[in-house]
Design a protein around this motif. Structure first.
Motif, mmCIF file in Angstrom:
data_model
loop_
_atom_site.group_PDB
_atom_site.id
_atom_site.type_symbol
_atom_site.label_atom_id
_atom_site.label_comp_id
_atom_site.label_asym_id
_atom_site.label_seq_id
_atom_site.Cartn_x
_atom_site.Cartn_y
_atom_site.Cartn_z
ATOM 1 N N ALA A 12 -4.354 -2.189 7.382
ATOM 2 C CA ALA A 12 -3.148 -2.956 7.710
ATOM 3 C C ALA A 12 -2.427 -3.375 6.427
ATOM 4 C CB ALA A 12 -3.505 -4.184 8.549
ATOM 5 N N LEU A 13 -3.193 -3.744 5.420
ATOM 6 C CA LEU A 13 -2.601 -4.120 4.134
ATOM 7 C C LEU A 13 -1.839 -2.940 3.526
ATOM 8 C CD1 LEU A 13 -2.288 -6.243 1.859
ATOM 9 C CD2 LEU A 13 -4.353 -5.256 0.863
ATOM 10 N N ALA A 14 -2.430 -1.763 3.563
ATOM 11 C CA ALA A 14 -1.781 -0.577 3.006
ATOM 12 C C ALA A 14 -0.499 -0.258 3.776
ATOM 13 C CB ALA A 14 -2.746 0.609 3.032
ATOM 14 N N GLN A 17 2.083 -2.761 2.737
ATOM 15 C CA GLN A 17 2.587 -2.476 1.396
ATOM 16 C C GLN A 17 3.612 -1.348 1.426
ATOM 17 O OE1 GLN A 17 -1.297 -2.042 -0.607
ATOM 18 N NE2 GLN A 17 -0.633 -3.642 -2.024
ATOM 19 N N ARG A 18 3.348 -0.338 2.235
ATOM 20 C CA ARG A 18 4.320 0.754 2.347
ATOM 21 C C ARG A 18 5.609 0.251 2.989
ATOM 22 N NH1 ARG A 18 -0.364 3.405 3.751
ATOM 23 N NH2 ARG A 18 0.085 3.284 5.984
ATOM 24 N N PHE A 20 6.847 -2.838 3.136
ATOM 25 C CA PHE A 20 7.568 -3.810 2.319
ATOM 26 C C PHE A 20 7.915 -3.280 0.934
ATOM 27 C CE2 PHE A 20 5.068 -7.175 4.819
ATOM 28 C CZ PHE A 20 6.080 -7.339 5.742
ATOM 29 N N GLY A 21 7.243 -2.245 0.496
ATOM 30 C CA GLY A 21 7.461 -1.734 -0.856
ATOM 31 C C GLY A 21 6.860 -2.639 -1.914
ATOM 32 N N THR A 22 5.823 -3.388 -1.535
ATOM 33 C CA THR A 22 5.166 -4.295 -2.481
ATOM 34 C C THR A 22 4.013 -3.569 -3.168
ATOM 35 O OG1 THR A 22 3.853 -5.156 -0.633
ATOM 36 C CG2 THR A 22 5.787 -6.428 -1.278
ATOM 37 N N LYS A 23 3.638 -4.076 -4.332
ATOM 38 C CA LYS A 23 2.586 -3.417 -5.122
ATOM 39 C C LYS A 23 1.252 -4.154 -5.048
ATOM 40 C CE LYS A 23 5.442 -0.374 -6.835
ATOM 41 N NZ LYS A 23 5.574 0.851 -6.094
ATOM 42 N N THR A 24 1.291 -5.477 -4.988
ATOM 43 C CA THR A 24 0.037 -6.241 -5.024
ATOM 44 C C THR A 24 -0.302 -6.814 -3.658
ATOM 45 O OG1 THR A 24 1.089 -8.356 -5.542
ATOM 46 C CG2 THR A 24 0.542 -6.921 -7.417
ATOM 47 N N LYS A 25 -1.583 -7.118 -3.486
ATOM 48 C CA LYS A 25 -2.028 -7.739 -2.240
ATOM 49 C C LYS A 25 -1.350 -9.097 -2.059
ATOM 50 C CE LYS A 25 -6.551 -5.523 -2.186
ATOM 51 N NZ LYS A 25 -8.010 -5.733 -2.211
ATOM 52 N N LYS A 26 -1.271 -9.850 -3.142
ATOM 53 C CA LYS A 26 -0.648 -11.176 -3.085
ATOM 54 C C LYS A 26 0.798 -11.082 -2.616
ATOM 55 C CE LYS A 26 0.787 -14.937 -6.125
ATOM 56 N NZ LYS A 26 0.769 -15.436 -7.505
ATOM 57 N N ASP A 27 1.568 -10.182 -3.229
ATOM 58 C CA ASP A 27 2.970 -10.028 -2.835
ATOM 59 C C ASP A 27 3.102 -9.582 -1.382
ATOM 60 O OD1 ASP A 27 3.830 -10.796 -5.338
ATOM 61 O OD2 ASP A 27 4.206 -8.743 -6.047
ATOM 62 N N THR A 28 2.207 -8.700 -0.962
ATOM 63 C CA THR A 28 2.254 -8.186 0.408
ATOM 64 C C THR A 28 1.948 -9.281 1.417
ATOM 65 O OG1 THR A 28 1.551 -6.024 -0.406
ATOM 66 C CG2 THR A 28 1.357 -6.420 1.971
#
Length: 81
Positions: A12-14, A17-18, A20-28
């Motif tokens: 779900a995190l991956a 990230q796709r 939202f276009g975020t790079k880090t877990k924190k940002d996501t």
């Protein structure tokens, strides 16, 4: 901002990230939390607007001419006499 240790669903995190276009877990995670918060606020605003619209568009009120033409009933009675 506080630190919290949590277990995350990596799939779900991956996917998030796709999306939202975020790079880090924190940002996501922070972006996902903001998205949910914003969605709740929009939903509450929509419910409020729907309630206001329902009150404003009450057909019985709109069709009751005495509500928006005060004195018209008396004027109609004067014309009949």
């Amino acid at each position: 901002m506080g630190k919290t240790l949590i277990e995350l669903d990596e799939q779900a995190l991956a996917a998030a990230q796709r999306a939202f276009g975020t790079k880090t877990k924190k940002d996501t995670v922070n972006r996902a939390l903001r998205e949910v918060s914003d969605r709740v606020k929009r939903h509450e605003a929509r419910l409020t607007a729907e309630g206001m619209a329902a009150e404003a568009l009450d057909l019985d009120v709109l069709l009751d001419k005495s509500r928006y033409r005060p004195g018209s009933a008396a004027a109609d009675g004067d014309r009949a006499a």
